[in-house]
Design an enzyme around this catalytic site. Structure first.
Site, PDB file in Angstrom:
ATOM      1  N   CYS A 134       6.376  -8.004  -5.420  1.00 22.47           N
ATOM      2  CA  CYS A 134       5.544  -8.989  -4.707  1.00 22.47           C
ATOM      3  C   CYS A 134       4.714  -9.865  -5.653  1.00 22.47           C
ATOM      4  O   CYS A 134       4.013 -10.777  -5.203  1.00 22.47           O
ATOM      5  CB  CYS A 134       4.656  -8.282  -3.693  1.00 22.47           C
ATOM      6  SG  CYS A 134       5.635  -7.339  -2.503  1.00 22.47           S
ATOM      7  N   HIS A 182      -0.390 -13.527  -1.971  1.00 23.52           N
ATOM      8  CA  HIS A 182       0.720 -12.764  -1.394  1.00 23.52           C
ATOM      9  C   HIS A 182       0.293 -12.267  -0.012  1.00 23.52           C
ATOM     10  O   HIS A 182      -0.811 -11.748   0.161  1.00 23.52           O
ATOM     11  CB  HIS A 182       1.062 -11.594  -2.313  1.00 23.52           C
ATOM     12  CG  HIS A 182       1.960 -10.579  -1.685  1.00 23.52           C
ATOM     13  ND1 HIS A 182       3.094 -10.934  -0.989  1.00 23.52           N
ATOM     14  CD2 HIS A 182       1.892  -9.221  -1.637  1.00 23.52           C
ATOM     15  CE1 HIS A 182       3.680  -9.832  -0.546  1.00 23.52           C
ATOM     16  NE2 HIS A 182       2.960  -8.786  -0.913  1.00 23.52           N
ATOM     17  N   ASN A 224       5.141  -9.490   5.907  1.00 25.56           N
ATOM     18  CA  ASN A 224       5.057  -9.459   4.446  1.00 25.56           C
ATOM     19  C   ASN A 224       6.479  -9.642   3.914  1.00 25.56           C
ATOM     20  O   ASN A 224       7.316  -8.755   4.083  1.00 25.56           O
ATOM     21  CB  ASN A 224       4.456  -8.109   4.041  1.00 25.56           C
ATOM     22  CG  ASN A 224       4.414  -7.868   2.541  1.00 25.56           C
ATOM     23  OD1 ASN A 224       5.139  -8.494   1.784  1.00 25.56           O
ATOM     24  ND2 ASN A 224       3.588  -6.943   2.119  1.00 25.56           N
TER      25      ASN A 224
END
Ligand code: UT7
Length: 323
Positions: A129, A253, A284
């Site tokens: 990520c 993020h 996500n």
């Protein structure tokens, strides 16, 4: 002996550029929207719990025809069209991903081929990520150093392939999709210095099990993220020589809405700063989340602070000028 007799002379260096900039951004969202109820039924959860603990209302899930290469290519070709750059002129294609499970060793060359970027170097970049800030720093260095003129950078994830739909700790959190930017030369520095790092001693917190499913120690990752992200963000602002008050946007993020809100509060962002909250309808999406969230903030000009963090553990942040 012969070597010592040969006159050493410097090799010809690449000719670079003073800076680089993001020319365009685009996103690909899979067609199928999945609400919380369908997921909650499999993991003894509820729509209310999922919204309260991470802010997600729905996410996109890829259909069989929406594989990683297809989604990455769709986002990248839209970004190329937005930048007005011909695929033939692309020098490098970077694909940041943690979910590639196909037979090909790397997806970068497949994406370059599908784009028609026949002159481009192509590779995957694995920093989970944090993949987008890592790849952006790499692309910026390639352009400034003269190894590339136009770079296509894609964050792409098909988390469906690595998530156990019955795992109470991950099934509700992740979504599929791709986001892409085109980076090119600039007379000014429009991608600020990266501040990055890694801590492999925490790799167990986000790992693959024997079946290849991603397992996450959620509360521990949450505590780690909220403890490092504000300082990382401040260091990226300092490195770029600006303050939080100068920002037009904050695009972290999209891990959890509570992490995003806590960081925005810690940075004391004013009401004029647009805070990306794409997670609410996108989940996500790993390395894709930052470019997708950027694409979801149209008509934003000026400096944006990007912060990525996750498995590795890896983290990275930089300030960029919005395209
Ligand atoms: O993208 C890479 C980086 N990833 C992240 O940054 C993610 C970081 N972690 C998180 O975002 C959060 O840890 C989650 C959203 C994954 C989980 O939220 P949490 O608030 O940390 O949940 P928890 O595991 O601490 O569980 C709290 C409570 C427990 O119940 P009790 O003991 O308080 O009665 C759990 O049993 O919630 C319960 N619980 C659930 N309830 C309904 C745990 N998972 C669920 C669930 N549905 N899926």
């Amino acid at each position: 002996m012969l070597g010592s007799l040969v006159m050493a002379h410097p090799l010809q260096p690449s000719v670079g550029h003073p800076g680089s900039r993001i020319l365009s951004v685009a996103s690909y969202r899979p067609r199928t929207e999945v609400g919380n109820e369908a997921i909650a039924a499999l993991i003894d959860s509820s729509d209310e719990w999922i919204r309260r603990r991470c802010g997600i209302e729905s996410r996109r899930r890829a259909a069989p025809d929406e594989d990683l290469v297809m989604m990455a290519t769709a986002a990248a070709s839209k970004a190329l069209a937005g930048a007005g750059v011909d695929p033939y002129d692309v020098s490098a294609v970077l694909v940041a991903t943690m979910s590639h499970r196909g037979p090909a060793a790397t997806v970068g060359p497949l994406v370059a081929d599908a784009l028609g970027a026949t002159q481009a170097a192509a590779m995957d970049l694995g920093a989970a990520c944090a993949g987008f800030p890592y790849a952006l720093a790499t692309a910026d260095a390639l352009v400034r150093g003269g190894s590339a003129r136009y770079v296509v950078l894609v964050g792409a994830e098909r988390m469906t392939d690595i998530i156990d739909e019955r795992d109470r700790g991950t099934a509700f959190l992740f979504g599929d999709g791709a986001g892409a930017v085109v980076i090119g030369p600039s007379p000014t520095c429009d991608i600020g210095p990266v501040v990055w790092g890694a801590d492999g001693s925490g790799s167990e917190l986000l790992r693959y099990d024997e079946a290849g499913f991603l397992r996450m120690a959620g509360p521990e990752v949450f505590r780690w993220a909220t403890s490092i992200v504000p300082d990382l963000a401040r260091r990226a602002l300092d490195a770029a020589g600006i303050s939080a008050a100068d920002l037009a946007a904050f695009i972290p993020h999209q891990a959890n809405l509570r992490i995003i809100s806590a960081t925005a509060k810690a940075l004391e962002l004013g009401p004029h700063v647009r805070v990306a909250t794409d997670i609410t309808t996108n989940g996500n999406t790993g390395a894709a989340s930052i470019p997708q969230a950027m694409a979801a903030l149209p008509d934003t000009t000026g400096p944006a602070l990007l912060v990525g963090f996750g498995a590795g553990l890896s983290y990275g942040a930089q300030v960029v000028m919005m395209p």
